[in-house]
Design an enzyme around this catalytic site. Structure first.
Site, PDB file in Angstrom:
ATOM      1  N   HIS A 275      39.237  54.809  34.941  1.00 10.23           N
ATOM      2  CA  HIS A 275      39.642  55.007  36.135  1.00 10.23           C
ATOM      3  C   HIS A 275      38.414  55.280  37.032  1.00 10.23           C
ATOM      4  O   HIS A 275      37.623  54.338  37.458  1.00 10.23           O
ATOM      5  CB  HIS A 275      40.839  55.774  36.410  1.00 10.23           C
ATOM      6  CG  HIS A 275      41.345  55.791  37.895  1.00 10.23           C
ATOM      7  ND1 HIS A 275      40.938  55.148  38.646  1.00 10.23           N
ATOM      8  CD2 HIS A 275      42.450  56.561  38.564  1.00 10.23           C
ATOM      9  CE1 HIS A 275      41.917  55.088  39.791  1.00 10.23           C
ATOM     10  NE2 HIS A 275      42.643  56.213  39.738  1.00 10.23           N
ATOM     11  N   HIS A 314      38.838  43.183  36.491  1.00  8.89           N
ATOM     12  CA  HIS A 314      39.974  44.074  37.238  1.00  8.89           C
ATOM     13  C   HIS A 314      41.335  43.709  36.928  1.00  8.89           C
ATOM     14  O   HIS A 314      41.713  42.387  37.051  1.00  8.89           O
ATOM     15  CB  HIS A 314      39.846  43.980  38.786  1.00  8.89           C
ATOM     16  CG  HIS A 314      40.238  45.260  39.647  1.00  8.89           C
ATOM     17  ND1 HIS A 314      41.539  45.329  40.048  1.00  8.89           N
ATOM     18  CD2 HIS A 314      39.610  46.451  39.843  1.00  8.89           C
ATOM     19  CE1 HIS A 314      41.675  46.449  40.589  1.00  8.89           C
ATOM     20  NE2 HIS A 314      40.547  47.288  40.602  1.00  8.89           N
ATOM     21  N   ASP A 370      33.142  49.361  41.255  1.00 11.37           N
ATOM     22  CA  ASP A 370      32.130  49.884  40.249  1.00 11.37           C
ATOM     23  C   ASP A 370      30.731  49.430  39.971  1.00 11.37           C
ATOM     24  O   ASP A 370      29.789  50.278  39.629  1.00 11.37           O
ATOM     25  CB  ASP A 370      32.620  50.711  39.006  1.00 11.37           C
ATOM     26  CG  ASP A 370      33.957  51.552  39.147  1.00 11.37           C
ATOM     27  OD1 ASP A 370      33.659  52.624  40.228  1.00 11.37           O
ATOM     28  OD2 ASP A 370      34.879  51.187  38.838  1.00 11.37           O
TER      29      ASP A 370
HETATM   30  N1  CMC Z   1      33.694  41.746  30.419  1.00 10.05           N
HETATM   31  C1  CMC Z   1      34.088  40.687  29.335  1.00 10.05           C
HETATM   32  N2  CMC Z   1      35.214  40.094  28.920  1.00 10.05           N
HETATM   33  C2  CMC Z   1      36.238  40.815  29.803  1.00 10.05           C
HETATM   34  C3  CMC Z   1      36.004  41.660  30.768  1.00 10.05           C
HETATM   35  C4  CMC Z   1      34.500  42.407  30.889  1.00 10.05           C
HETATM   36  N3  CMC Z   1      34.095  43.309  31.729  1.00 10.05           N
HETATM   37  N4  CMC Z   1      37.037  42.055  31.431  1.00 10.05           N
HETATM   38  C5  CMC Z   1      38.141  41.424  30.678  1.00 10.05           C
HETATM   39  N5  CMC Z   1      37.381  40.446  29.890  1.00 10.05           N
HETATM   40  C6  CMC Z   1      38.178  39.512  29.234  1.00 10.05           C
HETATM   41  C7  CMC Z   1      38.851  40.099  27.914  1.00 10.05           C
HETATM   42  O1  CMC Z   1      37.840  40.151  26.735  1.00 10.05           O
HETATM   43  C8  CMC Z   1      40.178  39.200  27.915  1.00 10.05           C
HETATM   44  O2  CMC Z   1      39.554  37.950  27.415  1.00 10.05           O
HETATM   45  P1  CMC Z   1      40.807  37.284  26.283  1.00 10.05           P
HETATM   46  O3  CMC Z   1      41.680  36.752  27.172  1.00 10.05           O
HETATM   47  O4  CMC Z   1      39.841  35.978  25.781  1.00 10.05           O
HETATM   48  O5  CMC Z   1      40.901  38.021  25.071  1.00 10.05           O
HETATM   49  C9  CMC Z   1      40.412  38.788  29.350  1.00 10.05           C
HETATM   50  O6  CMC Z   1      39.205  39.115  30.066  1.00 10.05           O
HETATM   51  C10 CMC Z   1      41.524  39.982  30.008  1.00 10.05           C
HETATM   52  O7  CMC Z   1      41.286  41.243  29.848  1.00 10.05           O
HETATM   53  P2  CMC Z   1      42.140  42.385  29.966  1.00 10.05           P
HETATM   54  O8  CMC Z   1      41.566  43.433  29.296  1.00 10.05           O
HETATM   55  O9  CMC Z   1      43.606  41.835  29.330  1.00 10.05           O
HETATM   56  O10 CMC Z   1      42.494  42.384  31.467  1.00 10.05           O
HETATM   57  P3  CMC Z   1      42.854  43.785  32.031  1.00 10.05           P
HETATM   58  O11 CMC Z   1      43.261  43.198  33.291  1.00 10.05           O
HETATM   59  O12 CMC Z   1      43.727  44.511  31.307  1.00 10.05           O
HETATM   60  O13 CMC Z   1      41.549  44.656  32.366  1.00 10.05           O
HETATM   61  C11 CMC Z   1      39.695  45.959  33.116  1.00 10.05           C
HETATM   62  C12 CMC Z   1      41.097  45.143  33.684  1.00 10.05           C
HETATM   63  C13 CMC Z   1      39.131  46.675  34.348  1.00 10.05           C
HETATM   64  C14 CMC Z   1      40.214  47.072  32.140  1.00 10.05           C
HETATM   65  C15 CMC Z   1      38.628  45.068  32.183  1.00 10.05           C
HETATM   66  O14 CMC Z   1      38.190  43.862  33.144  1.00 10.05           O
HETATM   67  C16 CMC Z   1      37.513  45.908  31.957  1.00 10.05           C
HETATM   68  O15 CMC Z   1      37.387  46.582  30.840  1.00 10.05           O
HETATM   69  N6  CMC Z   1      36.405  45.902  32.772  1.00 10.05           N
HETATM   70  C17 CMC Z   1      35.322  46.599  32.445  1.00 10.05           C
HETATM   71  C18 CMC Z   1      35.517  48.038  32.878  1.00 10.05           C
HETATM   72  C19 CMC Z   1      35.317  48.236  34.366  1.00 10.05           C
HETATM   73  O16 CMC Z   1      34.482  47.507  35.003  1.00 10.05           O
HETATM   74  N7  CMC Z   1      36.264  49.022  34.953  1.00 10.05           N
HETATM   75  C20 CMC Z   1      36.378  49.321  36.415  1.00 10.05           C
HETATM   76  C21 CMC Z   1      37.575  48.571  37.074  1.00 10.05           C
HETATM   77  S1  CMC Z   1      37.693  48.752  38.617  1.00 10.05           S
HETATM   78  C22 CMC Z   1      38.244  50.613  38.800  1.00 10.05           C
HETATM   79  C23 CMC Z   1      39.535  50.885  39.637  1.00 10.05           C
HETATM   80  O17 CMC Z   1      39.607  50.331  40.727  1.00 10.05           O
HETATM   81  O18 CMC Z   1      39.814  52.113  39.568  1.00 10.05           O
END
Ligand code: CMC
Length: 436
Positions: A275, A314, A370
């Site tokens: 977060h 995101h 971020d």
């Molecule tokens: N780099 C590479 N691939 C990604 C990334 C990334 N940063 N984020 C998602 N993916 C891919 C993931 O591998 C998956 O691929 P597949 O469907 O082929 O398996 C697909 O995209 C969907 O991913 P998910 O984990 O199901 O998506 P989510 O909505 O649960 O995750 C997230 C959102 C923010 C946790 C994720 O994008 C991530 O880990 N990002 C990097 C960490 C980051 O920057 N976090 C800050 C978020 S903003 C903070 C806030 O608002 O508080």
């Protein structure tokens, strides 16, 4: 059959049910059923009734809210109807806090009065300093902040009377006013510097910078661009609807404790790397990449699934996070003042290549808030340990707005979810001598 209903057929019994559908401001964005309506769906007479299973609550609306609107598909963020881009250019943090908490922009008199109250609550009780001195010399400033904001509860016992609007108002002044003071004191404790007291002649952001960085000079000279940058960072982080820490604020607040301990609980949720800590990971990633020419190789490894590109993607935004766009422009301006930074060049190159790449296009991965905030904070002289603290200061306004909204919402109750029990059936106690 009424149009705004959902028909469910339970194939276990063949019975049919009609559930009403509710709508918010936008009928095609966020329509919902009342999940309690599922309880009437029973496989047999003794059946408890159907629950909805939603770990992470990713498809559950836990409240109605009129504070913040996010359309992740189109990359739109609005506070009380006002676009974040407009607030970031035309407003300041205290005006935005007023807007979040009151639902409308203040008149000049209301704003002056609001600023007067916040400014005159910035001092903390001297015992807070003694309390802080109890922390180890290398204590993380976020740990100190979470504990001291909870400790404020013991300084203001009247705060437990949350049904009195005047009492609530006073605690809101205190919390918004004292968070920067606690945050700066936490930092100065962690680096062994004497505390700098609040200066009521300065702006909200200017006062915080002064408390953070003033040392032996008789007057710390604020750079107007850096002061404005922090103000904008505070505006962008003030609220983001039902995220993890805001949900914690509502959760904790739903049992009606005072707001200090609820803010402490919310800040604890914010502390986690999923977060409030992602911008620190972005900085680590950019340092690891080291130079622009290594970006294509790094992205290859991301696409091979070795690790994720930090600051990208995101849960809600499937488009450019509007906050990231604002921060990108601001980073370029700030670096003109603070000096060039290779990390920013790497970030720009990463963004350029990723946004043209099929993998990132297909997965709808764009820079999030971020991606640039860590570079900005670092350029302004903040150590990485302060990043979650810098998030908690402005988010306090959002947490309090959501808390007030919850207290005034007659449909809200103490938060107490159900579970799908998957443990053992009744077992007989076995004496210890008979256990294998
Ligand atoms: N780099 C590479 N691939 C990604 C990334 C990334 N940063 N984020 C998602 N993916 C891919 C993931 O591998 C998956 O691929 P597949 O469907 O082929 O398996 C697909 O995209 C969907 O991913 P998910 O984990 O199901 O998506 P989510 O909505 O649960 O995750 C997230 C959102 C923010 C946790 C994720 O994008 C991530 O880990 N990002 C990097 C960490 C980051 O920057 N976090 C800050 C978020 S903003 C903070 C806030 O608002 O508080």
């Amino acid at each position: 059959m009424p149009e705004d209903t959902l028909t469910i057929i339970d194939n276990r019994t063949g019975k049919q049910y009609q559930l009403p559908i509710m709508y918010g401001t936008y009928p095609n964005y966020g329509s919902a059923i009342h999940t309690i309506d599922l309880r009437q769906i029973k496989a047999s007479d003794g059946d408890f009734g159907l629950l909805s299973y939603d770990p992470g609550l990713s498809n559950t609306a836990s409240c109605k809210s009129a504070i913040t609107f996010v359309d992740g598909e189109r990359g739109i963020l609005r506070y009380r109807g006002y676009l974040i881009q407009e607030l970031a250019t035309k407003s300041n943090f205290l005006e935005v806090s007023y807007l979040l908490l009151h639902g409308r922009l203040p008149t000049q008199t209301e704003l002056d009065e609001w600023i007067w109250h916040i400014t005159h609550h910035t001092i903390v009780h001297e015992n807070i300093k003694k309390f802080m001195e109890g922390f180890r010399y290398d204590a993380h400033p976020m740990g100190i902040l979470v504990s001291t904001v909870a400790a404020l509860s013991t300084f203001y016992p009247e705060a437990r009377n949350i049904t009195d609007p005047e009492v609530r108002k006073r605690q809101i002044y205190r919390l918004i006013a004292k968070m920067p003071t606690l945050a700066a004191f936490a930092y100065r404790h962690s680096v062994g510097l004497p505390y700098t007291y609040p200066d009521n002649d300065l702006s909200y952001a200017g006062n915080f910078l002064n408390m953070m960085f003033k040392t032996v000079e008789s007057k710390y000279i604020l750079h107007p661009l850096l002061e404005r940058t922090l103000e904008v960072l505070f505006i962008l982080h003030a609220d983001h609807e039902q995220n993890c820490s805001t949900t914690t604020m509502r959760n904790a607040g739903s049992s009606h404790p005072d707001p200090y301990v609820s803010v402490a609980a919310a800040a604890a949720s914010l502390f986690g790397p999923l977060h409030g800590g992602a911008n620190e990971q972005v900085l680590r990633m950019l340092s690891e990449i080291k130079s622009k020419d290594r970006v294509p190789e790094y992205l290859k490894r991301v696409k091979a699934g070795e690790f994720r590109l930090m600051g990208f993607g995101h849960r809600i935004y499937k488009n450019y996070d509007p906050r990231a766009n604002i921060l990108k422009d601001m980073t370029a301006q700030v670096l003109e003042v603070t000096g060039k930074n290779v990390l920013f060049d790497i970030a720009l190159e990463l963004e350029r290549i990723a946004l043209e790449d099929e993998y990132f296009i297909k997965h709808k991965l764009y820079p999030n808030v971020d991606f640039y905030s860590g570079i900005l904070y670092k350029a302004m002289g903040f150590p990485v340990e302060m990043f979650p603290v810098l998030f908690a200061i402005p988010r306090t306004a959002g947490w309090l707005a959501q808390w007030l909204e919850m207290l005034g919402d007659t449909e809200q109750k103490i938060i107490r979810p159900r579970q799908v029990y998957v443990g053992a059936d009744t077992r007989n106690y076995i004496e210890i001598k008979n256990r294998k």
